[in-house]
Each structure stands twice: as C-alpha cells, then as structure tokens.
Scaffold this motif. Sequence first.
Motif, mmCIF file in Angstrom:
data_model
loop_
_atom_site.group_PDB
_atom_site.id
_atom_site.type_symbol
_atom_site.label_atom_id
_atom_site.label_comp_id
_atom_site.label_asym_id
_atom_site.label_seq_id
_atom_site.Cartn_x
_atom_site.Cartn_y
_atom_site.Cartn_z
ATOM 1 N N ILE A 96 14.164 18.429 -30.951
ATOM 2 C CA ILE A 96 15.481 18.014 -31.447
ATOM 3 C C ILE A 96 16.491 18.270 -30.338
ATOM 4 C CG2 ILE A 96 17.242 18.398 -33.200
ATOM 5 C CD1 ILE A 96 15.059 19.459 -35.034
ATOM 6 N N PRO A 97 17.154 17.232 -29.836
ATOM 7 C CA PRO A 97 18.074 17.426 -28.701
ATOM 8 C C PRO A 97 19.191 18.406 -29.042
ATOM 9 C CG PRO A 97 17.676 15.084 -29.113
ATOM 10 C CD PRO A 97 17.118 15.829 -30.282
ATOM 11 N N ALA A 98 19.392 19.371 -28.163
ATOM 12 C CA ALA A 98 20.474 20.337 -28.387
ATOM 13 C C ALA A 98 21.831 19.649 -28.424
ATOM 14 C CB ALA A 98 20.448 21.395 -27.283
ATOM 15 N N ILE A 99 21.920 18.519 -27.718
ATOM 16 C CA ILE A 99 23.199 17.800 -27.642
ATOM 17 C C ILE A 99 23.583 17.194 -28.985
ATOM 18 C CG2 ILE A 99 22.318 15.506 -27.016
ATOM 19 C CD1 ILE A 99 24.523 15.436 -24.851
ATOM 20 N N LEU A 100 22.661 17.237 -29.955
ATOM 21 C CA LEU A 100 22.989 16.775 -31.307
ATOM 22 C C LEU A 100 24.158 17.575 -31.882
ATOM 23 C CD1 LEU A 100 21.440 14.486 -32.738
ATOM 24 C CD2 LEU A 100 20.366 16.210 -34.173
ATOM 25 N N LYS A 123 20.096 26.052 -31.755
ATOM 26 C CA LYS A 123 21.243 26.779 -32.288
ATOM 27 C C LYS A 123 22.522 25.965 -32.212
ATOM 28 C CE LYS A 123 22.351 29.177 -27.961
ATOM 29 N NZ LYS A 123 22.546 30.496 -27.306
ATOM 30 N N GLU A 124 22.547 24.912 -31.373
ATOM 31 C CA GLU A 124 23.746 24.074 -31.237
ATOM 32 C C GLU A 124 24.081 23.351 -32.535
ATOM 33 O OE1 GLU A 124 22.149 24.872 -27.242
ATOM 34 O OE2 GLU A 124 21.270 24.194 -29.146
ATOM 35 N N ILE A 125 23.106 23.181 -33.415
ATOM 36 C CA ILE A 125 23.380 22.534 -34.705
ATOM 37 C C ILE A 125 24.402 23.332 -35.504
ATOM 38 C CG2 ILE A 125 22.326 22.085 -36.975
ATOM 39 C CD1 ILE A 125 19.997 20.849 -35.654
ATOM 40 N N THR A 126 24.477 24.629 -35.256
ATOM 41 C CA THR A 126 25.452 25.447 -35.994
ATOM 42 C C THR A 126 26.885 25.164 -35.558
ATOM 43 O OG1 THR A 126 25.244 27.312 -34.465
ATOM 44 C CG2 THR A 126 23.739 27.252 -36.352
ATOM 45 N N ASN A 127 27.072 24.274 -34.576
ATOM 46 C CA ASN A 127 28.421 23.816 -34.225
ATOM 47 C C ASN A 127 28.931 22.765 -35.204
ATOM 48 O OD1 ASN A 127 28.414 25.403 -31.894
ATOM 49 N ND2 ASN A 127 27.550 23.762 -30.634
ATOM 50 N N LEU A 128 28.042 22.233 -36.030
ATOM 51 C CA LEU A 128 28.417 21.155 -36.944
ATOM 52 C C LEU A 128 28.926 21.756 -38.249
ATOM 53 C CD1 LEU A 128 25.357 18.806 -36.267
ATOM 54 C CD2 LEU A 128 27.561 18.891 -35.083
#
Length: 830
Positions: free
Chosen positions: A588-592, A656-661
């Motif tokens: 899953i791309p972190a840039i998501l 962990k970048e998903i937690t930016n959403l």
Amino acid sequence: MAGLVSLKNLNMNHANLSMVGPHWAGVLSKLPILTDLHLLGCTLSGSISSLGSSNFSSLAILSISQNAFNSKFPEWLVNVSSLVSIDISNSELWGRVPLDLSELPNLQYLDLSGNKNLKGSCAQLLKGSWRRIEVLILASNNLHGTIPSSIGILCNLKYLNLGFNNLTGSLPTFLEVPENCSSESPLPNLTHLSLSSNQLTGKLPEWLGELEELVELRMDDNNLQGRIPASLGTLQHLTNMWLGTNRLKGTLPDSFGQLSELVYLDVSFNNLIGILSEENFSKLSKLKYLLLSSNSFTLNVSSHWVPPFQIHFLEMGSCHLGPSFPLWLKSQKEVEYLVLSNASISSSIPNWFWNISSNIGWVNLSLNHLQGQLPNPLNLGPFATIDFSSNLFQGPIPLPNRGAYLLDLSDNKFSGPIPQRIGEFMPELWFLSLSDNEIKGTIPASVGHMWNVEVIDLSRNGLVGSIPSTINNCSNLRILDLGNNGLSGMIPVSLGKLKQLRSLHLNKNKLSGELPPSFQHLSNLETLDLSYNKLSGSIPSWMGAAFSHLRILNLRSNAFSGELPSDVSNLDSLHVLDLAENHLTGTIPAILGDLKAMAEEQNKNQYLLYGMSSVHYYEESLFVNAKGQVLEYTKTLSLVVSIDLSHNNLSGDFPKEITNLFGLVVLNLSKNHISGQIPGSIWRLHQLLSFDLSSNKLSGTIPPSMSSLTFLSYLNLSNNNFSGKIPFMGQMTTFTGTAFAGNPNLCGAPLVTKCQDEGLDKGQSDVEDETDNNFIDQWFYLSVGLGFAVGVLVPFFICAFSKSCYEVYFGFVNKIVGKLVWLKRRVNRS
C-alpha cells in the motif's frame, strides 16, 4: 452641443453606448437643462458621481437602470428637489442608500432593486418622511434589520417591495398611524406588499387584514410561524397571495373561500393541516393558480363537485386526495401544470383524463399507487415534463405524442424493450429515467439522437447487449447510469468524448476488457462506479492527473491486477476509494496518506444532486461496505470518507501515513497479506466508524490509544498474529471477543483467555514497568475515587474530538500516572 440647446427629454433606452465608456457622464454634463433622462439598458459603466456637476436642477425623471456602473450610490441625488421618479435598478450600485432620499419633496417613484451590494437599515429607511412616495422598490439588495412599528408618512404608498434582502426579526404586531395621515390605517392606499425571501420570523400580524386596498401580498420564503389570520379573507381586492415556504401551521381559513378576486394562492411548503371542503373554494371563480403542496391537507368534496374555477396551475403534492383519482378534475379544461405527487391515489388513471390533458406541459403523478397501463402515445402538451415515477404502472413504455423535456417512469413495473425510436421521438429531451422497472432487450442506438440530454438513467433493469457507441453524440450528458443490468462487451472508447460527464455508473453488469485510455478526457468526472464487472488490466496511473474532481472511485469486484499506482494520491477531491475484491499486489503506497479530501473532516452534509431544477434531479447513491454489511448511502453520501482495499493480495507493513487521513470514517484492509504493527498514531483517525484489519499477518500489541476512537462502532482484528493484553478500556469495552478471535497470543477481556500475572516482578526494571503493556494498569488508578474520575475522565471525552486538546491532555495524564506508579512502588517497597 449647440444643436441641443432646447433638449429637455433625452430618451436613448437600450441604445448601445458602450463606446462612450466611462466618459459618458462627461458628455451628459455638457447637455442643457434636462427634465427627463432615459438611458435604460445602454451598457454604461463607470462612476455616476460626476453627474452631480451637471445642470440637473430641473430633472424630474431619472431612468438609468440595467447598466453596469459598479459605482457608489450617487449622493448628489438628495439635492435634486425636482425629482419625481428615480430608477437605477440592476446597475451594480454599492454603498449605502442615503436616508435623505426620503426628504425629496416631490419623489413619488423609487426603484433601486437588484443592486446586491447596496446596503441600508430597513428600520431607518422606513422611518423617513416619504411624503409623496407611491412606489418604493428596494428588493434584491443588502438591506438588513427589522421592520419597525413606527413608519414614515407613507399615506400615499401603493407599492412596497423589500423582498430578497436580509431582513430579520418578526413583523410588528401593529403599525402606528402617523400624525399627518388622515386615515385610521397606517397604509391606506397600499395595493402591493412584498417581503419575500428574507429571514423574517414570528407570526403574520392581524393588521395585514386591515390593508383594504391590497391586491398582492407576498410573504413567501421566510421563517414565519403560527396560524394564517382569518382576517386575510376579508381583503376583497386581493388577487395574489404568496405565503409558501414558511413554517405556518393550523388550517386554511374558511374565509379564503370569499376572496372572489383571487387569482393566485400559494401556501405550499408549510406545516398546514386540516380538511378542505367545497366551502374553502366557494367564490374563487377567478382562481388560476393553486399551490397547496407539502402540507397535510385532506380534500373532502362531493363526487359531483364542479369547482367554480378553471385552473391553469395546480400543485397538491402530499395532500390526501385518494384513493380514487380526483373526479372533479374532469371539469378542468385549461390545466397546464399538474402536480398530484404523494397524494394517496391508488386507482388507475381514468380515460377521461387523456381528453383534457392535451394542454398539460408539466405533470407529476409520482409517489402514488397508480395502476394499469398508460396509453401509447401519451396525449400531452408539446415538450412536456412528465413524472410518473414510483407507481405500479405496467405494460410497455409509452412515449409522448409531441416530444418531452423530461420523462421519468422509474420505479414502476414497465416491461418489454425500450422503444427503438425513443431518441427520434424526443430529440429535445434533457432528462430520461427508466430505472427500477422490468425492461428487457438492448439499449437502442437512437439514444444518440437526444443531443440535448443531460441525464440518462436506465439502471436496475434487465438490459443486455453492449453499450451503444452512439451515446457519444449526447455531448451535454452529465449523468449516465446503466448499473444493475446484464450489459456485456467492452466499455466503448467513444464514452471518452462525453466531456461534460460528472457521474458514470456501469456497476453490476458483465463488462470486460480494460479501462479505456479515452477516459483521460473526462476531466469533470466526480463519480466513477465500475464495480461488480469483469474488467481487467492494471489501474491506470493517469487517473491521478485526469480526474481532479473525482469524489468517488469504485472498482470493486473486478479482475484488476498489478500494483496500486502511487499517482492515485493526486486525486485531491477523492473521499471514497473502493478497490476491494480484485487481484492487486504489492504494498500500500505510503503516499496514499496525501489524499487531501480525506485529510479533512466532512462535517457539512452536501446533497449530491444533478439536474435542471430542485424538483427533478438525479440523486447520487453508492453502496459502501461498512460495519460488516453493505449499506446504501444517498443523502448522507458526502459525509462518507472510506478506503476499502480488502480481498486483494497486498503485502508489506501497515503504512502509518494513513493516520494522516483524519476524515476517514471507514477503513477496510482485511483479507490481504499485510504485516507489521498497527501504528500508535491510530488515535488520530478520530472520525473512524468502521475498522477492519482481519485475516492479515499483523503482529505486535494492540495500541492502547485505540480506546480513544469514540465513534468506532465496528472493529474486526480477527485472524492475525497480535499478542499481549487487549487494552480493554474506553471504546474498546464495547466490542465482543469476535473482534479479536483468531489471535492465539492475545489475552484478557473480552476473550476467555486469561493473561499471566502482570504485576511488577522484583527483577523488572522501572523502564519495563512503564511500557505500553502497563497502560491499562495506569488507567486503573485514574478511576480510583469518584471525584478523580469526574475531574480527569470527563475532559478526556471532551478532548477526544480535538487533536491539540488530546495531545496536551494526555501529556498531563501521563505525568499524573507516572506519579501514581512511583507512589505505588514506594508503598510496595516499604
């Protein structure tokens, strides 16, 4: 200018004077004395302040409306005492309306309407002198304030229009009669009163019934409440009464049946109830427009009743008229507009109706239980708007005999094929809906003849065959919904020519092949639903650049393969991403985590409607897998923020970048091969309602911060490799053991498996005692004592909705817990 020495009346209405530009005022200043100046619609621009230097001392009539001055209101007008009539409407004036205008001794007519940036206090303006004023039009400006009980000397006033402003407050219960007024009525000569489209509240005052000369009363589109005064039924000159779109309650006064001059009656969109009998219409012989929709009236008239009027425009939606089709309509030979939707009618349409229907240009019989077959063709007026949706009609699809602008036959039991020449019969059509029927066969190629159509909805039928490429001729098409059919073949490349397309539903068909590259040209697309087909190939990387307005991307349950392109993160408007049940691989791309719309909380609902009016539209809908079930969202769809990548072959760590959403409401990554741990920052997804990570390879402990996800109502972490004690506190206490099943190394409530002694071993270091595994023990101390619980836990629940508050609060709590643990150790060691 020598030849214009005797000029007194300059009339150049609708002349194109744009060539003069801002210098037109200078030209007028060289003219001799004028009494009349008419420059209506002359495309003038620039300031009109310099006109004050002109020789206008004898000016009586000033008519310079429908221009584009973009100028401050001309203050010099208050010094021209000879003025009788001023019309500067719709001319982009700004500034304030001078109060001194009311002091002009000869002024009888003032129209400043349509200057949206023109300001003023309604109370101050109405308290002016206005000694000879007969017509005062200040509509569609930026007036504010309330209507005062003490008004100026308006004894001569005949026409008052303050509609489409920002007036607030309630209407005064009485109006004071000025001393200089000979009449006992404050407005003895008033014939027209309009306060439409403001923000007025309170009740309709009784003094309205004292305006004996009133011809037109407009109070529609406000927030007026209470009952309609029966005294309005005594206004014998009244021809037009607009009270619609308010919050009025009670019944329609019987006295209204005595308004023998009444032509237009609108009480629609209120909270009115009661039984309407023949008495309510006994003397309304001139009535042509009757709007009663969106109330709870019951019409109780004799089967032999013949109304005294010949109606042109009839709206009785949501009134109880049934169960039989209204027989009294048989006498109405002049009907042009007919709305009987949601009127509890359960019969068939009688044959006599089609003998009186040839003039009807708008007919809405939707949301009833009408039965039987419709005649083919339909005998209606040319280019009619036809809505027979949500009934029980059967048989073949009928077509109007003289074309149509709108044809909605959705949600019935029509069967058979779509007429092959449907497009040739209705080339002017802009809205077509045949959804939710039992229609078979193919989509006719003649749909390409509907060159003006904006909405085509043929969903939820039994259509087969391929999508005709001729649809690309519908260049104005904004909505194309062919979902829930049996269509097969490839998606036509020609669909890429529909550059106005905003919503495309081809879901639940048997379409195959790859996504056409021509879709890159659909730059206005907001919804793309291709779910439940047999589409294959990779997800194109060009999507991120092509679909800047895309809100919904649903490719669920197809055969797409390959990796999820990182360019998807460029879909700045995306708030629903569903790629579940495909064959996607890779990580899953972190840039998501850069999806901008998902990083914002959706706290304002916005109906996703497409159409030409507030009455007829296409309502966007979507099935979303959430909370372990499939839910259909329509009116609240704009609040759904969702990512569903379940049932694929994705691997790698949970990014962990998903937690930016922060706006995420649904997150489903289940049935993949995702490893790693749930990041401790998961608490940042404080809007999360449904969270599913089941059937993956996740490990480690469950972050205690998940207990702060106060909106979470569905959680599934089953069939992973989680270990340690479940942080059974806060929101986590609302879930059963099913949410954690299939993790053999998990223990503690709500599972049956008990944890080993978690007390402090003598050999353990202080550092080990303060790890996340002891988070529950720390929180236990916070619950000791009622006063401590109230003082600490209540702020926690308040701060659960604020990131900044949350971080500060937990920093404070951690310090308190640290001291408690230190005290515990001191006690144990002693």
